[in-house]
Scaffold this motif. Structure first.
Motif, PDB file in Angstrom:
ATOM      1  N   ARG A   1       7.708  -4.962  -2.994  1.00  0.00           N
ATOM      2  CA  ARG A   1       7.288  -6.302  -2.606  1.00  0.00           C
ATOM      3  C   ARG A   1       7.577  -7.299  -3.722  1.00  0.00           C
ATOM      4  O   ARG A   1       7.321  -7.027  -4.885  1.00  0.00           O
TER       5      ARG A   1
ATOM      6  N   ARG B   1       0.041   1.036   3.506  1.00  0.00           N
ATOM      7  CA  ARG B   1      -0.109   0.360   2.222  1.00  0.00           C
ATOM      8  C   ARG B   1       1.264   0.240   1.559  1.00  0.00           C
ATOM      9  O   ARG B   1       2.209   0.894   2.006  1.00  0.00           O
ATOM     10  N   ASP B   2       1.332  -0.548   0.487  1.00  0.00           N
ATOM     11  CA  ASP B   2       2.623  -0.816  -0.172  1.00  0.00           C
ATOM     12  C   ASP B   2       3.374   0.472  -0.516  1.00  0.00           C
ATOM     13  O   ASP B   2       4.550   0.621  -0.202  1.00  0.00           O
ATOM     14  N   GLU B   3       2.681   1.390  -1.204  1.00  0.00           N
ATOM     15  CA  GLU B   3       3.374   2.594  -1.660  1.00  0.00           C
ATOM     16  C   GLU B   3       3.852   3.418  -0.466  1.00  0.00           C
ATOM     17  O   GLU B   3       4.951   3.980  -0.479  1.00  0.00           O
TER      18      GLU B   3
ATOM     19  N   ASN C   1      -0.871  -9.928   2.365  1.00  0.00           N
ATOM     20  CA  ASN C   1      -0.841  -9.064   3.540  1.00  0.00           C
ATOM     21  C   ASN C   1      -0.482  -9.815   4.810  1.00  0.00           C
ATOM     22  O   ASN C   1      -0.154  -9.202   5.820  1.00  0.00           O
TER      23      ASN C   1
ATOM     24  N   GLU D   1       4.859 -11.410   3.988  1.00  0.00           N
ATOM     25  CA  GLU D   1       5.352 -11.001   2.667  1.00  0.00           C
ATOM     26  C   GLU D   1       6.862 -10.788   2.644  1.00  0.00           C
ATOM     27  O   GLU D   1       7.468 -10.548   3.692  1.00  0.00           O
TER      28      GLU D   1
ATOM     29  N   TRP E   1       9.933  -8.625   0.854  1.00  0.00           N
ATOM     30  CA  TRP E   1      10.295  -7.447   0.079  1.00  0.00           C
ATOM     31  C   TRP E   1      11.767  -7.499  -0.289  1.00  0.00           C
ATOM     32  O   TRP E   1      12.577  -8.021   0.475  1.00  0.00           O
TER      33      TRP E   1
ATOM     34  N   SER F   1       6.841   1.785   1.071  1.00  0.00           N
ATOM     35  CA  SER F   1       7.993   2.000   0.199  1.00  0.00           C
ATOM     36  C   SER F   1       8.559   3.407   0.396  1.00  0.00           C
ATOM     37  O   SER F   1       9.764   3.594   0.543  1.00  0.00           O
TER      38      SER F   1
END
Lengths: 249, 325
Positions: B260, B241-243, B265, B268, B270, B246
């Motif tokens: 992002r 997932r994003d977090e 999904n 994308e 970043w 990261s």
């Protein structure tokens, strides 16, 4: 003295356009007109004329009306010379131009001196009027005007200096008026102090005595040296003060 | 030959140490910006260059003349516009400029022509018979600018030349500077970075009385070119997932931040900020980390950094702060 003439011309322009010079000249001539009227009406009723007490001697040497306007008008003439330039910031443009500091100081000083001379010019009419009613000693008149110019030049130099020492026109005017009046009051010491060096010093510094002598045609070179000192020293201090701003602004 | 040479210049105002040993040079014919936040010492430096203020220590040469010994000769080579454009309000624009021209030694026969040219260049010709007292701040600024051009000095020093101008007038000043650069060396101070980016070839950046950078605008911008990249990638099914992604990326010291910017999904983009003091190697680390996380990389693009960011980095302020200043 690069820059002397343009600065002199601009100062004259500012003095006559603002219109400080006109106000000062008008005020001065009004007071001197009254003064001359009083002198003349005095002689109209009292017919006794001393050998050295003609109307011109009385006008130039023996009344307080000659000094009173000078004590106040000279500070008014000089107050804005530097104080206003510093307050408004125009001094920055002036001092970054290719001009020398003495040129700036002398340009401004001679502008007020020119106004001072113009201010006295109409009083020559009084001489003309008096000469119409009796004889006027040319030497007495010349000596009187020499004294008036010498004393006024000193007062204007003091005013130029105080204008360079503060950013406020009002403070500059007050400071120079106080200095000039203090010099004037020192002269009174001649009459109140006991015999001694203090009394002599006061007599030497006395504008009153100087005018008294010169209005009788007695041109004492010691007096002129004193006047020259009162012109040169303040102008020298002004040059140094302006140069000091470059370090401390 | 250098038009301005400044060596280890110090200026103290009582207890305040405004300039702490700055050194820089400006070459002939180059339009150089003097950048710094308010209070950095820009005006102080310019006032010293113009001969208005004396230095506490250090050496300044303008057009080859040492200011300490040859101030007058140096002044003849400088057209200086102070920050506030102080003028005599009781004079007409033309009267003022004629006075200034005379002061600068422009001969009587050339004065009318010189004043006319300066008025034309700064677009005040139609107002030359009007009193300065009645002019707006923008027009007074133009009179100050016209004054600096009188006598065609080789060096023109302008302190915040566009302060008080509206956007149209700013554009006109930029055009004017473009016209002037062929004939003059121009040194201008500003705290507006876009102005330097738009007009100058070189810049000197000053902060708290010290020069923090100098050089061509391009070189300054490059100082941080590797700093931020945009990565476009395809994230596979069941990827982080994003977090989590990261956190995964910023594990390495080479990567300072990642987030992002756009896309979903599927595909994308970043934006990744690389760690301080790292070079292109950091991009490899980033790509490797993304591949290990199961991403299919489509593009890696270094971002051209604005001078604002370089400036903020050099002076330790945020760009927003500078905009307000």
């Amino acid at each position: 003295m690069t820059g002397f003439w343009p600065i002199l011309k601009r100062e004259l322009f500012a003095l006559f356009v603002t219109p400080l010079a006109w106000v000062v000249i008008t005020g001065f001539l009004f007071i001197q007109g009254m003064h001359f009227y009083l002198v003349m009406s005095h002689y109209a009723v009292s017919m006794e004329l001393g050998a050295d007490a003609g109307p011109m001697q009385l006008f130039f040497g023996q009344t307080v009306f000659l000094y009173l306007p000078l004590l106040l008008l000279c500070p008014v003439l000089t107050m804005r010379l530097f104080a206003e330039e510093r307050r408004s910031g125009t001094i920055e443009a002036l001092l970054t131009a290719p001009v020398t500091t003495p040129a700036v100081v002398f340009g401004k000083y001679f502008a007020v001196l020119a106004v001072y001379l113009v201010m006295w010019l109409p009083t020559l009419l009084y001489v003309k009027i008096v000469s119409g009613t009796g004889q006027v000693d040319g030497q007495v008149v010349a000596a009187s005007y020499l004294a008036v110019v010498a004393v006024g030049s000193g007062y204007l130099a003091i005013g130029t200096m105080t204008s360079a020492l503060t950013k406020s026109q009002l403070s500059a005017a007050i400071l120079s008026a106080v200095t000039i009046i203090a010099l004037f009051i020192l002269g009174i010491g001649e009459y109140v102090l006991p015999e001694g060096s203090g009394k002599e010093l006061c007599a030497y510094l006395s504008v009153w005595s100087q005018m008294n002598d010169f209005s009788r045609g007695i041109v004492d070179s010691r007096r002129l040296w004193l006047d020259l000192t009162i012109i040169v020293v303040p102008l020298f201090v002004t040059v140094r003060a302006v140069e000091a701003w470059r370090q401390e602004l | 030959m250098a038009m301005i040479e400044v060596e280890d210049l110090h200026k103290r105002y009582g207890p305040v140490h405004a300039l702490r040993g700055i050194s820089f040079g400006v070459d002939r014919g180059v339009l150089t910006g003097f950048l710094g936040p308010n209070g950095a010492g820009k005006s102080t430096t310019l006032r010293i260059l113009a001969g208005f203020l004396g230095a506490t220590a250090g050496r300044v040469r303008v057009a080859g003349f040492d200011l300490r010994t040859h101030r007058l000769e140096a002044a003849r080579n400088i057209g200086y516009m102070p920050e506030t454009s102080p003028l005599y309000p009781e004079m007409k624009i033309e009267e003022y400029l004629r006075f200034r021209a005379e002061l600068k030694g422009v001969s009587r026969s050339k004065r009318t022509e010189e004043v006319g040219r300066a008025c034309e260049l700064t677009r005040i010709a139609d107002r030359r018979r009007m009193l300065i007292r009645h002019q707006s701040k923008g027009y007074r600024q133009r009179v100050g600018l016209a004054d600096a051009l009188l006598g065609r000095p080789p060096l023109i020093i302008l302190d915040e030349p566009t302060a008080g101008f509206d956007p149209n007038q700013v554009q006109q000043v930029r055009t004017l500077l473009d016209d002037l650069r062929a004939e003059h060396t121009i040194f201008l101070s500003t705290h507006i970075l876009s102005e330097v980016e738009a007009t100058c070839e070189e810049a000197v950046v000053i902060h708290e009385g010290r020069v923090v950078a100098s050089g061509s605008i391009e070189a300054l911008r490059k100082r941080k070119r590797a700093g931020v990249v945009e990565v476009t990638f395809h994230r596979g099914e069941g990827a982080l997932r994003d977090e989590e992604l990261s956190a995964w990326l910023t594990q390495s010291e080479a990567i300072a931040a990642a987030g992002r910017r756009r896309g979903d999904n599927g595909l994308e983009t970043w934006r990744v900020t690389l760690g301080p003091g790292v070079d292109e190697d950091a991009v490899e680390t980033l790509v490797a980390a993304l591949v290990r996380a199961g991403a299919g990389i489509r593009a890696v693009e270094p971002l051209a950094v604005s001078l604002e960011e370089v400036f903020a980095d050099l002076t330790g302020a945020t760009p927003e702060d500078e905009d307000e200043a």
